[in-house]
Design a protein around this motif. Structure first.
Motif, PDB file in Angstrom:
ATOM      1  N   ASP A  93       0.820  -1.216   0.000  1.00 33.35           N
ATOM      2  CA  ASP A  93       0.000   0.000   0.000  1.00 33.35           C
ATOM      3  C   ASP A  93       0.852   1.264   0.000  1.00 33.35           C
ATOM      4  OD1 ASP A  93      -2.304  -1.537   0.034  1.00 33.35           O
ATOM      5  OD2 ASP A  93      -2.510  -1.471   2.224  1.00 33.35           O
ATOM      6  N   VAL A  94       2.087   1.129   0.467  1.00 31.48           N
ATOM      7  CA  VAL A  94       2.979   2.285   0.538  1.00 31.48           C
ATOM      8  C   VAL A  94       3.601   2.598  -0.826  1.00 31.48           C
ATOM      9  CG1 VAL A  94       5.096   3.195   1.587  1.00 31.48           C
ATOM     10  CG2 VAL A  94       3.490   1.878   2.965  1.00 31.48           C
ATOM     11  N   LEU A  95       3.878   1.570  -1.611  1.00 28.30           N
ATOM     12  CA  LEU A  95       4.623   1.750  -2.867  1.00 28.30           C
ATOM     13  C   LEU A  95       3.992   2.763  -3.826  1.00 28.30           C
ATOM     14  CD1 LEU A  95       5.777  -1.907  -3.591  1.00 28.30           C
ATOM     15  CD2 LEU A  95       7.087  -0.022  -2.590  1.00 28.30           C
ATOM     16  N   PRO A  96       2.674   2.757  -4.050  1.00 25.06           N
ATOM     17  CA  PRO A  96       2.107   3.745  -4.983  1.00 25.06           C
ATOM     18  C   PRO A  96       2.268   5.193  -4.514  1.00 25.06           C
ATOM     19  CG  PRO A  96       0.571   1.935  -4.611  1.00 25.06           C
ATOM     20  CD  PRO A  96       1.654   1.805  -3.579  1.00 25.06           C
ATOM     21  N   LEU A  97       2.531   5.385  -3.224  1.00 25.00           N
ATOM     22  CA  LEU A  97       2.666   6.738  -2.683  1.00 25.00           C
ATOM     23  C   LEU A  97       3.996   7.376  -3.046  1.00 25.00           C
ATOM     24  CD1 LEU A  97       1.337   5.960   0.923  1.00 25.00           C
ATOM     25  CD2 LEU A  97       0.013   6.714  -1.076  1.00 25.00           C
ATOM     26  N   LEU A  98       4.924   6.590  -3.604  1.00 26.46           N
ATOM     27  CA  LEU A  98       6.275   7.075  -3.869  1.00 26.46           C
ATOM     28  C   LEU A  98       6.393   7.837  -5.180  1.00 26.46           C
ATOM     29  CD1 LEU A  98       8.266   3.882  -2.847  1.00 26.46           C
ATOM     30  CD2 LEU A  98       7.802   5.902  -1.452  1.00 26.46           C
ATOM     31  N   ALA A  99       5.425   7.685  -6.062  1.00 23.82           N
ATOM     32  CA  ALA A  99       5.542   8.256  -7.406  1.00 23.82           C
ATOM     33  C   ALA A  99       5.248   9.762  -7.383  1.00 23.82           C
ATOM     34  CB  ALA A  99       4.599   7.547  -8.371  1.00 23.82           C
ATOM     35  N   GLY A 100       6.245  10.561  -7.064  1.00 21.51           N
ATOM     36  CA  GLY A 100       6.078  12.016  -7.058  1.00 21.51           C
ATOM     37  C   GLY A 100       6.059  12.590  -8.460  1.00 21.51           C
ATOM     38  N   ASP A 101       5.731  13.863  -8.545  1.00 23.65           N
ATOM     39  CA  ASP A 101       5.709  14.554  -9.832  1.00 23.65           C
ATOM     40  C   ASP A 101       7.035  15.268 -10.057  1.00 23.65           C
ATOM     41  OD1 ASP A 101       2.999  13.880 -10.323  1.00 23.65           O
ATOM     42  OD2 ASP A 101       2.361  15.515  -9.001  1.00 23.65           O
ATOM     43  N   LEU A 102       7.504  15.262 -11.298  1.00 24.38           N
ATOM     44  CA  LEU A 102       8.721  15.994 -11.624  1.00 24.38           C
ATOM     45  C   LEU A 102       8.521  17.483 -11.398  1.00 24.38           C
ATOM     46  CD1 LEU A 102       9.801  14.045 -14.804  1.00 24.38           C
ATOM     47  CD2 LEU A 102      11.252  14.425 -12.818  1.00 24.38           C
ATOM     48  N   ARG A 103       9.546  18.131 -10.868  1.00 24.46           N
ATOM     49  CA  ARG A 103       9.513  19.579 -10.661  1.00 24.46           C
ATOM     50  C   ARG A 103      10.166  20.236 -11.879  1.00 24.46           C
ATOM     51  NH1 ARG A 103      11.739  19.106  -4.398  1.00 24.46           N
ATOM     52  NH2 ARG A 103       9.734  19.416  -3.365  1.00 24.46           N
ATOM     53  N   PRO A 104       9.387  20.870 -12.746  1.00 26.31           N
ATOM     54  CA  PRO A 104       9.957  21.422 -13.984  1.00 26.31           C
ATOM     55  C   PRO A 104      11.053  22.445 -13.757  1.00 26.31           C
ATOM     56  CG  PRO A 104       7.683  22.157 -13.659  1.00 26.31           C
ATOM     57  CD  PRO A 104       7.931  21.078 -12.669  1.00 26.31           C
ATOM     58  N   GLU A 105      10.960  23.230 -12.679  1.00 25.72           N
ATOM     59  CA  GLU A 105      11.987  24.231 -12.421  1.00 25.72           C
ATOM     60  C   GLU A 105      13.307  23.580 -12.028  1.00 25.72           C
ATOM     61  OE1 GLU A 105       9.199  24.549  -8.771  1.00 25.72           O
ATOM     62  OE2 GLU A 105       9.306  23.366 -10.623  1.00 25.72           O
ATOM     63  N   MET A 106      13.233  22.431 -11.358  1.00 26.96           N
ATOM     64  CA  MET A 106      14.452  21.714 -11.007  1.00 26.96           C
ATOM     65  C   MET A 106      15.069  21.029 -12.223  1.00 26.96           C
ATOM     66  SD  MET A 106      15.166  22.219  -7.817  1.00 26.96           S
ATOM     67  CE  MET A 106      16.152  20.881  -7.138  1.00 26.96           C
ATOM     68  N   VAL A 107      14.209  20.526 -13.102  1.00 31.59           N
ATOM     69  CA  VAL A 107      14.711  19.919 -14.349  1.00 31.59           C
ATOM     70  C   VAL A 107      15.411  20.982 -15.190  1.00 31.59           C
ATOM     71  CG1 VAL A 107      14.081  18.752 -16.495  1.00 31.59           C
ATOM     72  CG2 VAL A 107      12.964  18.101 -14.342  1.00 31.59           C
ATOM     73  N   GLU A 108      14.843  22.178 -15.231  1.00 29.02           N
ATOM     74  CA  GLU A 108      15.474  23.272 -15.975  1.00 29.02           C
ATOM     75  C   GLU A 108      16.818  23.638 -15.357  1.00 29.02           C
ATOM     76  OE1 GLU A 108      16.354  26.228 -18.681  1.00 29.02           O
ATOM     77  OE2 GLU A 108      14.844  24.643 -18.792  1.00 29.02           O
ATOM     78  N   ALA A 109      16.882  23.666 -14.030  1.00 33.70           N
ATOM     79  CA  ALA A 109      18.147  23.956 -13.346  1.00 33.70           C
ATOM     80  C   ALA A 109      19.186  22.889 -13.681  1.00 33.70           C
ATOM     81  CB  ALA A 109      17.925  24.031 -11.839  1.00 33.70           C
ATOM     82  N   LEU A 110      18.758  21.631 -13.701  1.00 32.01           N
ATOM     83  CA  LEU A 110      19.661  20.536 -14.062  1.00 32.01           C
ATOM     84  C   LEU A 110      20.211  20.737 -15.468  1.00 32.01           C
ATOM     85  CD1 LEU A 110      20.991  17.743 -13.882  1.00 32.01           C
ATOM     86  CD2 LEU A 110      18.756  16.738 -14.443  1.00 32.01           C
ATOM     87  N   LYS A 111      19.354  21.109 -16.406  1.00 29.74           N
ATOM     88  CA  LYS A 111      19.797  21.310 -17.786  1.00 29.74           C
ATOM     89  C   LYS A 111      20.845  22.418 -17.870  1.00 29.74           C
ATOM     90  CE  LYS A 111      15.527  19.730 -20.025  1.00 29.74           C
ATOM     91  NZ  LYS A 111      14.324  20.135 -20.802  1.00 29.74           N
ATOM     92  N   ARG A 112      20.629  23.506 -17.149  1.00 35.93           N
ATOM     93  CA  ARG A 112      21.583  24.623 -17.185  1.00 35.93           C
ATOM     94  C   ARG A 112      22.907  24.248 -16.523  1.00 35.93           C
ATOM     95  NH1 ARG A 112      18.318  30.374 -16.751  1.00 35.93           N
ATOM     96  NH2 ARG A 112      16.507  29.731 -17.985  1.00 35.93           N
ATOM     97  N   ILE A 113      22.821  23.499 -15.439  1.00 37.58           N
ATOM     98  CA  ILE A 113      24.043  23.057 -14.767  1.00 37.58           C
ATOM     99  C   ILE A 113      24.796  22.060 -15.634  1.00 37.58           C
ATOM    100  CG2 ILE A 113      24.835  21.614 -12.837  1.00 37.58           C
ATOM    101  CD1 ILE A 113      22.824  23.136 -11.093  1.00 37.58           C
ATOM    102  N   ASN A 114      24.056  21.195 -16.293  1.00 40.22           N
ATOM    103  CA  ASN A 114      24.661  20.169 -17.134  1.00 40.22           C
ATOM    104  C   ASN A 114      25.468  20.768 -18.280  1.00 40.22           C
ATOM    105  OD1 ASN A 114      24.992  17.337 -17.594  1.00 40.22           O
ATOM    106  ND2 ASN A 114      23.646  17.508 -19.357  1.00 40.22           N
ATOM    107  N   ALA A 115      25.121  21.978 -18.678  1.00 35.50           N
ATOM    108  CA  ALA A 115      25.841  22.641 -19.766  1.00 35.50           C
ATOM    109  C   ALA A 115      27.195  23.183 -19.311  1.00 35.50           C
ATOM    110  CB  ALA A 115      24.991  23.774 -20.332  1.00 35.50           C
ATOM    111  N   LYS A 116      27.386  23.304 -17.995  1.00 34.59           N
ATOM    112  CA  LYS A 116      28.610  23.916 -17.457  1.00 34.59           C
ATOM    113  C   LYS A 116      29.454  22.976 -16.603  1.00 34.59           C
ATOM    114  CE  LYS A 116      27.809  28.195 -18.935  1.00 34.59           C
ATOM    115  NZ  LYS A 116      28.739  28.933 -19.828  1.00 34.59           N
TER     116      LYS A 116
END
Length: 211
Positions: A81-104
């Motif tokens: 019953d706990v396992l389905p609770l783990l699927a969080g939503d991606l944070r688009p602002e954090m993904v964007e930060a990752l992309k910018r960091i990945n470039a440098k």
């Protein structure tokens, strides 16, 4: 000292935290407050959660062991019953930060995850997560190597793979216990409590504009 790499946790950092889902589930089922988090924290190196993240037990084993451990703390919660609770939503602002960091900078991801298919997810979401994971220079998954945070060896494996000095790394995680080994190695650590807070601290550490 100049930063060479940024190393990320995944769940609770690039995705929303499951803690809100835990709390909602407990309220709806009438369970004691924080029973799931307390079960996860008890004997945290060898409990059901630790064994599952190292792929030492299967879903049935996790279900039974988590139920026994939670019952010992006051209420039986089935692991399934706990396992389905783990699927969080991606944070688009954090993904964007990752992309910018990945470039440098070099980037890595150290994630305590579960064996494949332990958490059901929509095909589209799974595809998007795979695209995000592909941004990293190196990814270490606990369920694939049989080792999980906060074991210091998993951090050592990452800096060796990236070929960087830990003193030139930033590490982000939403759990303080997982930050301690990274800090002990000399990494700059960021405890993620929100996307805005994490991005602000990342900007200060990397001198990059991330939004």
């Amino acid at each position: 000292m100049m930063i060479e790499a940024v190393i990320w946790d995944f769940g609770g950092v690039l995705t929303t935290s499951p803690f809100e889902a835990f709390a909602r589930f407990e309220r709806e089922r009438g369970f004691p407050t924080d029973i799931i988090r307390r079960t996860n924290a008890a004997n945290h190196l060898e409990n059901a959660w630790a064994k599952f993240e190292r792929a030492e037990i299967d879903i049935d084993g996790f279900d039974k062991l988590f139920a026994a451990e939670s019952l010992a703390l006051g209420a039986e919660v089935r692991g399934r019953d706990v396992l389905p609770l783990l699927a969080g939503d991606l944070r688009p602002e954090m993904v964007e930060a990752l992309k910018r960091i990945n470039a440098k900078f070099k980037t890595g991801c150290i994630t305590n995850n579960l064996p494949a298919n332990a958490i059901g997810s929509a095909a589209g979401r799974g595809l998007y997560i795979a695209e995000v994971m592909a941004l990293f220079d190196h990814v270490i998954e606990s369920a694939k190597i049989g080792l999980r945070k906060p074991d210091p060896r998993i951090y050592e494996m990452m800096v060796e793979a990236l070929k960087v000095d830990p003193k030139r790394c930033v590490y982000l995680d939403d759990l303080g216990i997982n930050l301690k080994p990274a800090r002990a190695m000399g990494m700059t650590t960021i405890k993620v409590t929100s996307a805005a807070q994490a991005i602000a601290e990342l900007e200060a550490a990397t001198a990059l504009k991330l939004t």
